[in-house]
Design a protein around this motif. Structure first.
Motif, mmCIF file in Angstrom:
data_model
loop_
_atom_site.group_PDB
_atom_site.id
_atom_site.type_symbol
_atom_site.label_atom_id
_atom_site.label_comp_id
_atom_site.label_asym_id
_atom_site.label_seq_id
_atom_site.Cartn_x
_atom_site.Cartn_y
_atom_site.Cartn_z
ATOM 1 N N THR A 1 0.843 -1.197 0.000
ATOM 2 C CA THR A 1 0.000 0.000 0.000
ATOM 3 C C THR A 1 0.874 1.240 0.000
ATOM 4 O OG1 THR A 1 -0.144 0.017 2.420
ATOM 5 C CG2 THR A 1 -1.883 -1.148 1.218
ATOM 6 N N ASN A 2 0.497 2.222 -0.815
ATOM 7 C CA ASN A 2 1.180 3.503 -0.871
ATOM 8 C C ASN A 2 0.211 4.584 -0.411
ATOM 9 O OD1 ASN A 2 3.576 5.188 -1.922
ATOM 10 N ND2 ASN A 2 1.798 6.166 -2.880
ATOM 11 N N SER A 3 0.654 5.409 0.563
ATOM 12 C CA SER A 3 -0.202 6.462 1.108
ATOM 13 C C SER A 3 0.537 7.788 1.079
ATOM 14 C CB SER A 3 -0.610 6.133 2.552
ATOM 15 O OG SER A 3 -1.230 4.871 2.626
ATOM 16 N N ASN A 4 -0.203 8.872 0.802
ATOM 17 C CA ASN A 4 0.360 10.217 0.739
ATOM 18 C C ASN A 4 -0.143 11.060 1.902
ATOM 19 O OD1 ASN A 4 1.816 10.683 -2.068
ATOM 20 N ND2 ASN A 4 0.041 9.384 -2.466
ATOM 21 N N PHE A 5 0.769 11.852 2.494
ATOM 22 C CA PHE A 5 0.417 12.714 3.603
ATOM 23 C C PHE A 5 0.887 14.152 3.384
ATOM 24 C CE2 PHE A 5 0.784 8.395 5.133
ATOM 25 C CZ PHE A 5 -0.382 8.223 5.866
ATOM 26 N N GLY A 6 1.556 14.412 2.281
ATOM 27 C CA GLY A 6 2.064 15.746 1.998
ATOM 28 C C GLY A 6 1.207 16.489 0.996
ATOM 29 N N GLU A 7 1.546 17.753 0.802
ATOM 30 C CA GLU A 7 0.814 18.586 -0.154
ATOM 31 C C GLU A 7 1.077 18.139 -1.590
ATOM 32 O OE1 GLU A 7 0.808 23.275 -1.606
ATOM 33 O OE2 GLU A 7 1.707 22.717 0.307
ATOM 34 N N GLU A 8 2.321 17.735 -1.869
ATOM 35 C CA GLU A 8 2.681 17.309 -3.218
ATOM 36 C C GLU A 8 2.401 15.812 -3.384
ATOM 37 O OE1 GLU A 8 6.788 16.773 -5.793
ATOM 38 O OE2 GLU A 8 6.623 18.467 -4.394
#
Length: 753
Positions: free
Chosen positions: A430-437
């Motif tokens: 699983t890949n998760s994003n937590f930043g603005e970009e």
């Protein structure tokens, strides 16, 4: 059903309780009959061994019944590999070892049957990390470039990705602690992500290894073997320190290993800190600095018919992303832009041994946290201020990649001279994003593969066959607002592949061996290739993915011929690699702000080339070694355009001296002079420029000094000793006109504790 479980439990219990067998013997010198001390006695399949004492005597207890391969190895003697049967409580096996100037052979772990290289059907390059460190390499990515056919795509000295015969990124799979390393390896902005501390040796499979490892092994495998546990009933430790003059850099590590008859434990801590590197022109490359912290630990438990181990690796790297030659200082805190990458790897490996068969289960969990802090003070840096950025702000890019993997293989009972393995492999990611970009969207990837492979030994030849089927599913969320330029649509794709491999080894004589291997491989497109829609800071380009990409598929033929006697070796390796639907980047002539737009496209491609080398140690000057190797790779698309990032042809020549005066205060002494010649690379892609030829002169020496029964290893090396100002064709900084590292002197000390 309950009765069946009871029977299985009682069977295993009886095996564990009553199969407590012991192997003993004495190893002597064939020339004078004297006993040999410190000879390694090892069962590769059982992962169990010991060393001989001053009388040449050894004893290994808690062995299961059955037939197993045993390997006897000792520096200065020919390695012995034989099959013995453990069929009684006390079994004896004694042997005389024949002196030989040929270097000691080791068991190859990355191939399925754990044989010595001379017994393998597949050609595998193997070298110890200790040997790589004698060359003065700053990190593991640089060290592996000493292996013929292996190079590194670099961004300064802290960021490097392995290149095997012209293929890199997701086409080369890295294995560590027996599990696949998943750390967003498609990215150009970070390095290999593994410290050389606690790594014992490196094995390189050049060519498709999808049969053994599935997707992403289309171009080859970099297999990192962790350090072994201490032999039974022993404790040992060591401290290693290194200084590098060019980067005013330090790295070091300390470790301890202890084992009883059943329980084993090890731990190693290490770290590195480097300032900006200096080119041959005398300028420091701004923000090429980096830091690294690393911890590796493991615990093992071993019975006669069962062994298990649990290992953990923590690695944190702070990597400056160099873009220019600007401020000139020796600061160590990364300037923006920089990456802060943390990786946790947990792996377990267990073996159950039956009569002439065994079951192995390997499970791994990797969590990779990747953060990128972008440049907000570019103008101030240009003005020459030396203020260094702190980690006070939030990361612009913040991704977490979690991977659970499994690999279960059953070694079938031998049928005559045929060995066979069946198994299943897979992963959930699983890949998760937590930043603005958002570089790639939130997504889930699932792999499953089933394989079978066999090895048949004939009197003068060996045959290996294999078959495998894989499926991969990728499901990603959409990101952004429909209609916006940076919108990323949701994705739901499934990929599958059926692969075959066949290899044949023929011993024309005791000295001449030939190998032919034909294997297919595949690689499912990664998330970046399918979904990208944004700027990649480290590559200085705006990438646009293609959700309709298909599998890459290849068929590679390898042919090798090797001649070896006591004082001379020569080998010739050739390969032809045909890749269908090769995925590549190409600029479309547009720009987003100042970054050129690159599109992911597909077209058939071909790579071909090989390596040739020799090793000569003349009699009676066995301390003198002359080594030479030449590597060549060509790669082009169907439209006759050249592939990008193809290494330049290179020719390496080494004069090496080795002395082992065990009775002297100085022992294990060595010295070397190496001339590495890189030829002009003018067969470049449409968006590359040619690269000039250059030569690098490296020297080194080392010895082990004894002070009051305390041994201290000392090494000294100097790379690019003439301070050549050059640019590698595989440098990401080439487009900015930034040269590679200049003269670099390394001083190292190793102290056994």
């Amino acid at each position: 059903m309950r009765n069946i479980y009871c029977v299985l439990f009682l069977t295993l219990f009886c095996n564990f309780t009553f199969s407590q067998n012991t192997l003993t013997g004495t190893l002597t010198n064939d020339e004078d009959g004297e006993p040999l001390e410190q000879v390694s006695v090892y069962f590769p399949q059982l992962e169990k061994g010991t060393i001989t004492d001053v009388n040449g005597y050894y004893e290994i207890s808690n062995l299961p019944m059955g037939t197993f391969k045993i390997v006897l190895s000792y520096l200065g003697f020919k390695t012995v590999s034989e099959t013995i049967e453990i069929n009684s409580i006390n079994t004896q096996f004694s042997k005389t070892l024949v002196p030989s100037a040929i270097e000691m052979e080791e068991v190859i772990v990355s191939t399925p049957f754990h044989k010595l290289q001379r017994e393998n059907v597949m050609k595998v390059e193997r070298t110890s990390v200790k040997e790589l460190k004698t060359t003065g390499a700053i990190n593991l990515s640089e060290g592996i470039t000493n292996i013929p056919g292996v190079e590194s795509v670099s961004t300064g000295v802290g960021i490097g990705k392995p290149v095997i015969r012209g293929l890199s990124s997701n086409r080369v799979l890295t294995y560590t602690q027996g599990v696949r390393l998943e750390n967003q390896q498609f990215g150009d902005e970070h390095g290999l992500g593994i410290s050389d501390a606690g790594i014992e040796s490196v094995e390189v499979i050049k060519g498709p290894a999808s049969l053994l490892y599935g997707s992403d092994a289309l171009g080859g495998v970099l297999y990192l073997n962790p350090e072994k546990f201490a032999t039974s009933n022993s404790t040992e430790g060591d401290l290693n320190l290194n200084y590098f003059s060019n980067t005013i850099g330090f790295n070091g590590n300390a470790g301890i290993r202890t084992s009883s008859e059943k329980v084993k434990f090890l731990a190693r801590m290490g770290g590195a800190s480097h300032a900006d590197y200096k080119t041959g022109g005398g300028e420091r490359v701004t923000n090429s600095r980096f830091k690294e912290y690393d911890l590796k630990t493991g615990i093992g438990y071993q019975l006669a018919n069962f062994n298990t181990e649990l290992r953990y690796n923590y690695n944190n790297s702070v990597l400056g992303i160099p873009e220019e030659i600007g401020i000139q200082n020796r600061g160590r805190e990364a300037l923006e832009p920089f990456q802060d990458i943390t990786t946790h790897i947990i792996s377990s490996k267990s073996n159950i041994y039956f009569n002439n068969s065994s079951l192995q289960a390997i499970f791994g969990y990797t969590q990779n946290n990747r953060q990128e802090f972008e440049d907000h003070n570019h103008g101030e840096e240009e003005a020459g201020t030396e203020e260094e950025e702190e980690h006070g702000e939030e990361a612009a890019l913040d991704m977490k990649l979690k991977t659970f993997s499994y690999n279960i293989q059953y070694n079938l009972p031998k049928f005559g001279t045929t060995e066979a393995i069946v198994g299943i492999q897979g992963m959930n990611q699983t890949n998760s994003n937590f930043g603005e970009e958002i570089l790639i969207p939130d997504a889930t990837t699932n792999d499953f593969g089933i394989l079978a492979t066999s090895h048949t030994h004939f009197e003068k030849s060996d045959l290996q066959l294999g078959i495998r089927y894989d499926i991969r599913g990728i499901n990603s969320n959409d990101n952004g607002i429909v209609g916006d330029p940076d919108y990323i649509a949701a994705l739901d794709r499934n990929f599958n592949s059926f692969n075959l491999a066949a290899g044949y080894k023929l011993d024309f004589s005791d000295q001449l061996t030939g190998r032919v291997n034909i294997a297919s491989g595949f690689r499912a497109p990664n998330l970046a290739e399918l979904t990208s829609n944004g700027t990649h800071e480290g590559a200085n380009r705006y990438e646009v993915g293609n959700p309709n990409l298909d599998n890459e598929r290849n068929v590679q033929t390898d042919i090798s011929l090797e001649f070896k006697n006591e004082h001379f070796e020569v080998y010739v390796n050739g390969f032809y690699n045909s890749i269908s639907d090769y995925i590549y980047l190409e600029p479309n002539g547009e720009f987003v702000e100042e970054d050129p737009v690159y599109l992911y496209l597909q077209q058939n491609a071909v790579l071909h080339g090989g390596e040739i080398g020799m090793h000569y140690h003349p009699h009676p000057l066995d301390w003198l070694h002359l080594e030479s190797n030449f590597s060549l790779v060509r790669g082009e698309l169907d439209n006759s355009n050249n592939l990008p990032l193809i290494p330049a042809n290179n020719w390496n020549n080494t004069l090496r001296f080795e002395f082992n005066n065990s009775d002297s205060r100085f022992s294990n002494s060595y010295g070397f002079i190496t001339l590495r010649s890189f030829f002009e690379q003018n067969k470049v892609s449409t968006f590359e420029t040619p690269t000039d030829s250059y030569k690098l002169l490296n020297i080194g020496m080392g010895t082990t000094v004894s002070f009051n029964n305390q041994e201290i290893g000392i090494k000294l090396s100097a790379n690019n000793i003439l301070d050549m100002n050059y640019v590698s064709h595989l440098s990401r900084l080439k487009s900015d006109g930034i040269s590679n590292i200049g003269r670099n002197v390394n001083i190292g000390v190793s102290i056994p504790l």
